[in-house]
Scaffold this motif. Structure first.
Motif, short mmCIF file in Angstrom:
data_model
loop_
_atom_site.label_atom_id
_atom_site.label_comp_id
_atom_site.label_asym_id
_atom_site.label_seq_id
_atom_site.Cartn_x
_atom_site.Cartn_y
_atom_site.Cartn_z
N ARG A 32 0.83 -1.21 0.00
CA ARG A 32 0.00 0.00 0.00
C ARG A 32 0.87 1.26 0.00
N LEU A 33 2.08 1.12 0.55
CA LEU A 33 2.92 2.30 0.79
C LEU A 33 4.19 2.25 -0.05
N THR A 34 4.78 3.40 -0.24
CA THR A 34 6.10 3.51 -0.87
C THR A 34 7.11 2.65 -0.11
N ASN A 35 8.00 1.99 -0.84
CA ASN A 35 9.01 1.12 -0.25
C ASN A 35 9.89 1.94 0.72
N PRO A 36 10.01 1.50 1.98
CA PRO A 36 10.84 2.27 2.94
C PRO A 36 12.30 2.35 2.52
N VAL A 37 12.74 1.43 1.65
CA VAL A 37 14.11 1.53 1.13
C VAL A 37 14.26 2.82 0.30
N HIS A 38 13.14 3.25 -0.29
CA HIS A 38 13.17 4.45 -1.14
C HIS A 38 12.82 5.74 -0.40
N GLN A 39 12.13 5.61 0.72
CA GLN A 39 11.73 6.82 1.48
C GLN A 39 11.73 6.49 2.97
N TRP A 40 12.71 7.03 3.66
CA TRP A 40 12.91 6.69 5.06
C TRP A 40 13.75 7.76 5.70
N PRO A 41 13.57 8.11 6.98
CA PRO A 41 12.56 7.58 7.89
C PRO A 41 11.22 8.33 7.75
N ASP A 42 10.18 7.76 8.35
CA ASP A 42 8.90 8.46 8.44
C ASP A 42 8.99 9.48 9.57
N PRO A 43 8.32 10.64 9.42
CA PRO A 43 8.31 11.60 10.54
C PRO A 43 7.45 11.06 11.69
N THR A 44 7.53 11.68 12.84
CA THR A 44 6.73 11.22 13.99
C THR A 44 5.24 11.39 13.69
N LEU A 45 4.91 12.55 13.16
CA LEU A 45 3.56 12.79 12.67
C LEU A 45 3.71 13.38 11.28
N TYR A 46 2.72 13.20 10.43
CA TYR A 46 2.86 13.68 9.06
C TYR A 46 1.81 14.74 8.76
N GLN A 47 2.26 15.94 8.44
CA GLN A 47 1.32 16.96 7.95
C GLN A 47 1.40 16.97 6.43
N ASN A 48 0.32 16.56 5.78
CA ASN A 48 0.38 16.40 4.32
C ASN A 48 0.27 17.76 3.61
N PRO A 49 0.52 17.78 2.29
CA PRO A 49 0.54 19.07 1.57
C PRO A 49 -0.79 19.82 1.66
N ALA A 50 -1.90 19.09 1.94
CA ALA A 50 -3.20 19.77 2.07
C ALA A 50 -3.42 20.26 3.50
N GLY A 51 -2.43 20.03 4.39
CA GLY A 51 -2.49 20.59 5.73
C GLY A 51 -3.02 19.66 6.80
N GLN A 52 -3.38 18.42 6.45
CA GLN A 52 -3.96 17.51 7.45
C GLN A 52 -2.87 16.75 8.20
N MET A 53 -3.05 16.60 9.52
CA MET A 53 -2.12 15.82 10.33
C MET A 53 -2.52 14.35 10.25
N LEU A 54 -1.55 13.50 9.96
CA LEU A 54 -1.83 12.07 9.77
C LEU A 54 -0.79 11.24 10.51
N ALA A 55 -1.09 9.93 10.64
CA ALA A 55 -0.13 9.01 11.23
C ALA A 55 1.13 8.96 10.37
N ALA A 56 2.25 8.61 11.02
CA ALA A 56 3.57 8.71 10.38
C ALA A 56 3.65 8.02 9.03
N SER A 57 3.15 6.76 8.94
CA SER A 57 3.39 5.98 7.72
C SER A 57 2.60 6.54 6.53
N GLU A 58 1.61 7.38 6.78
CA GLU A 58 0.82 7.94 5.66
C GLU A 58 1.68 8.84 4.76
#
Ligand SMILES: [Zn+2]
Length: 374
Positions: A149-175
């Motif tokens: 479902r997600l981008t390969n962590p080998v290609h994008q790592w580490p995940d932030p503690t919390l994720y604020q997406n480009p539309a401004g919403q706070m989401l869980a790290a892996s999102e």
């Protein structure tokens, strides 16, 4: 002396065996990084890469194939995305079937079968999913990867503690690695955000009028067998739903919630101003109530535990002995795409797309998806 030399020999043999196992494992692992071939129909007018629209993706694992079918006549420009979630195989396979069958006489159809290309190079961790699945065709078998479902962590790592997406919403790290939470993307952001940005650039430069994003979800998840529509596309979705019902296909309508940000059915509409509908079919390898995940479950969709769950009223879709095979799910996607295009043309006649060779969903259901792959 003798026992020492036996010991040395045994050690050498173990080292060689270990080395060989390493070579086999590494080549198996690296084979996941190669895209399986797609064989476009003779109607293909142009094949390119997402990096043509956003050069920031060139040479990265986020770059992906783009197939353009352009007719000489007038009509709407349509984007069809598969593989936004590479663990939802019917969305990806439906996009491949379209690439291998259609020709466009009026308007334009742009197909991106592996929207999150990086997600195809890995499995979902701790799911024990098969790496591949096989579909039989008239000329032999075609094997495809079942990705994450997600981008390969080998290609994008580490995940932030919390994720604020480009539309401004706070989401869980892996999102941060979920393409369908990263719209409208960031040119200088995480890899997944760059992919989202690239798709927004494609929408802008190809002057897309209507975007369709093909997904699947678990049979125990409420948003399933559904058309999820942006409010600007409500009429198209409603007309398409009625047409599908007349053909005996029951897909429910789900309005895209305005406060759920970063998804295609929200941001393609809000940020790019296009019509957008996301299609969901039921995927028996995605949920929690299933038994062991095997290659045949991916393709045949038959699972004893889901049957039990259905009898206990725990599923949001009808589920019988015959399961929900991938041919049925691809047929539903194709029927939905067709119905949406027809509805759009009914509402705005200058937006008709004239497509030759569009696969008949009833035949896909009856003959299996392999009959429609080259
Ligand atoms: Zn999905």
């Amino acid at each position: 002396m003798k026992s020492a030399s036996v010991y040395a020999l045994r050690t050498a043999a173990l080292v060689i065996c270990g080395g060989l196992l390493g070579v086999v494992a590494a080549s198996e692992f690296k084979s996941l990084w190669k895209d399986e071939p797609v064989f476009p129909s003779s109607g293909l007018t142009r094949q390119t890469r997402l990096s043509e629209y956003f050069p920031g993706l060139a040479g990265t694992p986020g770059d992906t194939d783009v197939f353009v079918f352009e007719g000489g006549g007038p009509g709407a420009n349509v984007l069809i995305a598969g593989g936004t979630h590479p663990n939802e195989p019917a969305g990806f396979v439906s996009a491949v079937v379209l690439i291998e069958t259609i020709g466009v006489r009026g308007g334009k159809v742009v197909v991106v079968p592996r929207a999150n290309a990086s997600g195809f190079t890995a499995n979902d961790p701790q799911e024990a999913n098969p790496m591949r699945f096989t579909i039989k065709t008239a000329a032999g078998s075609r094997t495809f990867r079942l990705g994450s479902r997600l981008t390969n962590p080998v290609h994008q790592w580490p995940d932030p503690t919390l994720y604020q997406n480009p539309a401004g919403q706070m989401l869980a790290a892996s999102e941060v690695r979920n393409l369908n939470r990263c719209y409208p993307g960031r040119a200088k952001g995480y890899l997944t955000e760059k992919v989202a940005f690239g798709i927004m650039e494609l929408i802008r430069r190809e002057k897309i009028d209507l975007g369709l994003d093909l997904h699947e979800s678990a049979p125990e998840y409420p948003v399933i067998n559904a058309l999820v529509f942006h409010e600007g596309s409500a009429e198209i979705a409603a007309l398409a739903q009625i047409a599908l019902q007349e053909e005996g296909l029951d897909l429910r309508l789900e309005a895209s919630p305005p406060n759920l940000r970063g998804l295609s059915h929200r941001e393609w509409g809000d940020a790019a101003g296009i019509k957008v509908i996301l299609v969901e079919t039921p995927n028996p390898v995605q949920g929690r109530l299933k038994g062991r995940t095997t290659e045949s479950l991916v393709v045949d969709g038959r699972d004893e535990d889901y049957l039990k769950a259905a009898r206990l009223g725990r599923l949001f879709v009808p589920y019988g002995e015959e399961g929900i095979p991938i041919g049925e799910r691809v047929a539903r996607h194709l029927a939905a795409v067709r119905a949406i295009l027809t509805a759009y043309a009914e509402l705005e006649p200058d937006k008709a797309v004239d497509i030759a060779g569009f696969p008949d969903w009833k035949r896909v259901r009856a003959e299996g998806v392999g009959a429609f792959l080259r």
